[in-house]
Design a protein around this motif. Sequence first.
Motif, PDB file in Angstrom:
ATOM      1  N   ALA A  44     -34.734 -81.993   9.414  1.00  0.00           N
ATOM      2  CA  ALA A  44     -33.466 -81.476   9.944  1.00  0.00           C
ATOM      3  C   ALA A  44     -33.609 -80.901  11.348  1.00  0.00           C
ATOM      4  O   ALA A  44     -32.602 -80.574  11.984  1.00  0.00           O
ATOM      5  N   LEU A  45     -34.837 -80.790  11.856  1.00  0.00           N
ATOM      6  CA  LEU A  45     -35.050 -80.207  13.175  1.00  0.00           C
ATOM      7  C   LEU A  45     -34.330 -81.027  14.242  1.00  0.00           C
ATOM      8  O   LEU A  45     -34.506 -82.245  14.344  1.00  0.00           O
ATOM      9  N   GLY A  46     -33.516 -80.348  15.031  1.00  0.00           N
ATOM     10  CA  GLY A  46     -32.750 -81.012  16.086  1.00  0.00           C
ATOM     11  C   GLY A  46     -31.393 -81.509  15.655  1.00  0.00           C
ATOM     12  O   GLY A  46     -30.570 -81.887  16.499  1.00  0.00           O
ATOM     13  N   LYS A  47     -31.124 -81.485  14.364  1.00  0.00           N
ATOM     14  CA  LYS A  47     -29.861 -82.020  13.841  1.00  0.00           C
ATOM     15  C   LYS A  47     -28.769 -80.941  13.832  1.00  0.00           C
ATOM     16  O   LYS A  47     -29.001 -79.777  14.054  1.00  0.00           O
ATOM     17  N   LYS A  48     -27.549 -81.402  13.566  1.00  0.00           N
ATOM     18  CA  LYS A  48     -26.373 -80.533  13.376  1.00  0.00           C
ATOM     19  C   LYS A  48     -26.076 -79.674  14.604  1.00  0.00           C
ATOM     20  O   LYS A  48     -25.741 -78.497  14.499  1.00  0.00           O
ATOM     21  N   PHE A  49     -26.175 -80.283  15.778  1.00  0.00           N
ATOM     22  CA  PHE A  49     -25.864 -79.580  17.017  1.00  0.00           C
ATOM     23  C   PHE A  49     -24.356 -79.572  17.258  1.00  0.00           C
ATOM     24  O   PHE A  49     -23.674 -80.583  17.077  1.00  0.00           O
ATOM     25  N   ALA A  50     -23.814 -78.431  17.653  1.00  0.00           N
ATOM     26  CA  ALA A  50     -22.402 -78.278  17.996  1.00  0.00           C
ATOM     27  C   ALA A  50     -22.300 -77.402  19.238  1.00  0.00           C
ATOM     28  O   ALA A  50     -23.249 -76.691  19.588  1.00  0.00           O
ATOM     29  N   SER A  51     -21.138 -77.435  19.921  1.00  0.00           N
ATOM     30  CA  SER A  51     -21.073 -76.710  21.197  1.00  0.00           C
ATOM     31  C   SER A  51     -19.679 -76.215  21.577  1.00  0.00           C
ATOM     32  O   SER A  51     -19.481 -75.772  22.706  1.00  0.00           O
ATOM     33  N   HIS A  52     -18.702 -76.265  20.667  1.00  0.00           N
ATOM     34  CA  HIS A  52     -17.326 -75.876  21.020  1.00  0.00           C
ATOM     35  C   HIS A  52     -16.897 -76.549  22.324  1.00  0.00           C
ATOM     36  O   HIS A  52     -16.666 -75.863  23.339  1.00  0.00           O
ATOM     37  N   PRO A  53     -16.782 -77.869  22.389  1.00  0.00           N
ATOM     38  CA  PRO A  53     -16.389 -78.549  23.628  1.00  0.00           C
ATOM     39  C   PRO A  53     -15.145 -77.909  24.252  1.00  0.00           C
ATOM     40  O   PRO A  53     -14.155 -77.660  23.570  1.00  0.00           O
ATOM     41  N   GLN A  54     -15.243 -77.649  25.559  1.00  0.00           N
ATOM     42  CA  GLN A  54     -14.188 -76.894  26.240  1.00  0.00           C
ATOM     43  C   GLN A  54     -13.599 -77.698  27.389  1.00  0.00           C
ATOM     44  O   GLN A  54     -14.331 -78.293  28.177  1.00  0.00           O
ATOM     45  N   PHE A  55     -12.265 -77.689  27.445  1.00  0.00           N
ATOM     46  CA  PHE A  55     -11.516 -78.466  28.430  1.00  0.00           C
ATOM     47  C   PHE A  55     -10.575 -77.510  29.167  1.00  0.00           C
ATOM     48  O   PHE A  55      -9.802 -76.792  28.537  1.00  0.00           O
ATOM     49  N   MET A  56     -10.622 -77.512  30.485  1.00  0.00           N
ATOM     50  CA  MET A  56      -9.799 -76.610  31.293  1.00  0.00           C
ATOM     51  C   MET A  56      -8.739 -77.401  32.058  1.00  0.00           C
ATOM     52  O   MET A  56      -9.061 -78.380  32.743  1.00  0.00           O
ATOM     53  N   TRP A  57      -7.491 -76.958  31.928  1.00  0.00           N
ATOM     54  CA  TRP A  57      -6.392 -77.543  32.690  1.00  0.00           C
ATOM     55  C   TRP A  57      -5.870 -76.524  33.697  1.00  0.00           C
ATOM     56  O   TRP A  57      -5.926 -75.308  33.461  1.00  0.00           O
ATOM     57  N   LEU A  58      -5.332 -77.038  34.795  1.00  0.00           N
ATOM     58  CA  LEU A  58      -4.791 -76.192  35.849  1.00  0.00           C
ATOM     59  C   LEU A  58      -3.287 -76.414  35.973  1.00  0.00           C
ATOM     60  O   LEU A  58      -2.820 -77.555  36.001  1.00  0.00           O
ATOM     61  N   GLY A  59      -2.539 -75.310  36.050  1.00  0.00           N
ATOM     62  CA  GLY A  59      -1.108 -75.381  36.299  1.00  0.00           C
ATOM     63  C   GLY A  59      -0.815 -74.732  37.640  1.00  0.00           C
ATOM     64  O   GLY A  59      -1.248 -73.600  37.900  1.00  0.00           O
ATOM     65  N   PHE A  60      -0.119 -75.433  38.517  1.00  0.00           N
ATOM     66  CA  PHE A  60       0.126 -74.923  39.863  1.00  0.00           C
ATOM     67  C   PHE A  60       1.495 -74.247  39.917  1.00  0.00           C
ATOM     68  O   PHE A  60       2.528 -74.858  39.632  1.00  0.00           O
ATOM     69  N   GLN A  61       1.475 -72.964  40.277  1.00  0.00           N
ATOM     70  CA  GLN A  61       2.680 -72.156  40.329  1.00  0.00           C
ATOM     71  C   GLN A  61       3.198 -72.025  41.767  1.00  0.00           C
ATOM     72  O   GLN A  61       2.460 -72.264  42.731  1.00  0.00           O
ATOM     73  N   ASN A  62       4.457 -71.658  41.901  1.00  0.00           N
ATOM     74  CA  ASN A  62       5.062 -71.479  43.232  1.00  0.00           C
ATOM     75  C   ASN A  62       4.572 -70.206  43.926  1.00  0.00           C
ATOM     76  O   ASN A  62       4.494 -70.152  45.149  1.00  0.00           O
ATOM     77  N   GLU A  63       4.248 -69.197  43.133  1.00  0.00           N
ATOM     78  CA  GLU A  63       3.766 -67.931  43.677  1.00  0.00           C
ATOM     79  C   GLU A  63       2.269 -67.770  43.377  1.00  0.00           C
ATOM     80  O   GLU A  63       1.761 -68.327  42.402  1.00  0.00           O
TER      81      GLU A  63
END
Length: 459
Positions: free
Chosen positions: A256-275
């Motif tokens: 099992a060594l090295g198995k069952k790896f996880a990482s909470h994959p993270q995705f960032m989006w940008l919203g452009f505001q007027n101010e």
Amino acid sequence: MIYDFIVVGSGSGGGSLAYYLNKSGAKVLLVEAGKFYRKDTFPKTEAETSAKLYWGGGIEFGKDGKMGFLRTKMVGGSSIVYQCLMDRFDDIALNDWRTESGVDWFTPEVMDPHYSQVESDMVLHTFKREEMRPNGILFADACDKLGYKWGFLRRGQSNCGADKGNDCVGCLGGCFRDSKQSSLVAFIQKAEKEGLEIVSETEIHKVEPNRDTCKIHGLQNGKQVSFEGKKVILAGGAFGSTRMMTMSGFKSKLPALGKKFASHPQFMWLGFQNEPVDAHKGMFQSVASKDPNFRAQGFKLENVFASPISIGMLINETGAKHQDYLKKYRYMQCIEVAVRDENIGEIQCDNKGKLTIVKPLTDQDRQRRDKGFEAIENIMTTAGAKEIYKSNFYFGLHLMGGCVMGTDAAKSVVNPEFQVHGEKTLYIADSSIYPNAPGINPGLTIKSLGHRLATQLIK
């Protein structure tokens, strides 16, 4: 010299563990591959931070080149650069751990005293409305209109100085005030004053457990060094502990060594505001989603941001168009979706210590990501964004698994007492022992598991 305990790795797990063991009066050695920075010696620019504080010069990619991983290399580990968000695991996470591992003590009742002790040894702060910056306000107000539940974050910090113009985005490269309750501040520097021996810039390549002691071997400034302890505890994180175990020949004994790896994959989006949003100013993060429907669907949202170079990496355009986006840095609203991913990844290591990370997104991961994207788009649209930039770059910050805990030696690496299966003097206590991805910030639980092991070893 034979130490009572040697802890290899100084992040959330290793730092707290060394602190509690040292406090008992034991002779403890803390070994770290990276340098020992203090509040006044952390790198001063984003470029220096990436080059000096991370393995791989800032980012490491999986085998398919699609997912980036951030892994730090200095005393204090990842707790130095993360935002020190301190959340207990809920029934969902602990029940899933218990089911996956067969370990019966993964319950809120058993974990409570360990959480409580660690919390009492840190300075914790829960944000309030008056501390929110526009990025958080846009997020929270839009969630209210949409009926999404949100809540204030609890962070480890003391005298952050945001009211005096201090910008916490600087914490991404180490806190210059010793405010953030990193492993360095909350545990290691305190233990250092009480006699903890710390050896930095020492990379361990081989672990050699025997019946009565355990030896470790590695390089310190290019020279071979060895240390011996009655007990050795690996706390190098998912990549580090798996690498040390593999280089020490445990792969043939523990499939099992090295198995069952996880990482909470993270995705960032940008919203452009007027101010101007000025998401880089003041308190860096203050709120996040607390919606039970989001939790059930396997994702969470946070109002995050990053320094200019990192934001630039999210934008796929080149040349003048890329520059045009970055000129609007002050107008960027930012929301991140973190996916509670399936733990099907694998950390591979050759005999020279080179790592290869296999971490594809599964169909379930993509479904959870897309549900998160839908919520982000709803929030940004409701908040009045005139344009939404949907970055396809994603990364892993919470590196978990590779040396998972369990009752079956054929399916796990350590037993419920944190011992490597079949060994009496070798233990592991970090995020590598996580049976699966909890979908919750892992920092507090890593520290609390360190406290549980320390209590056990002291007895």
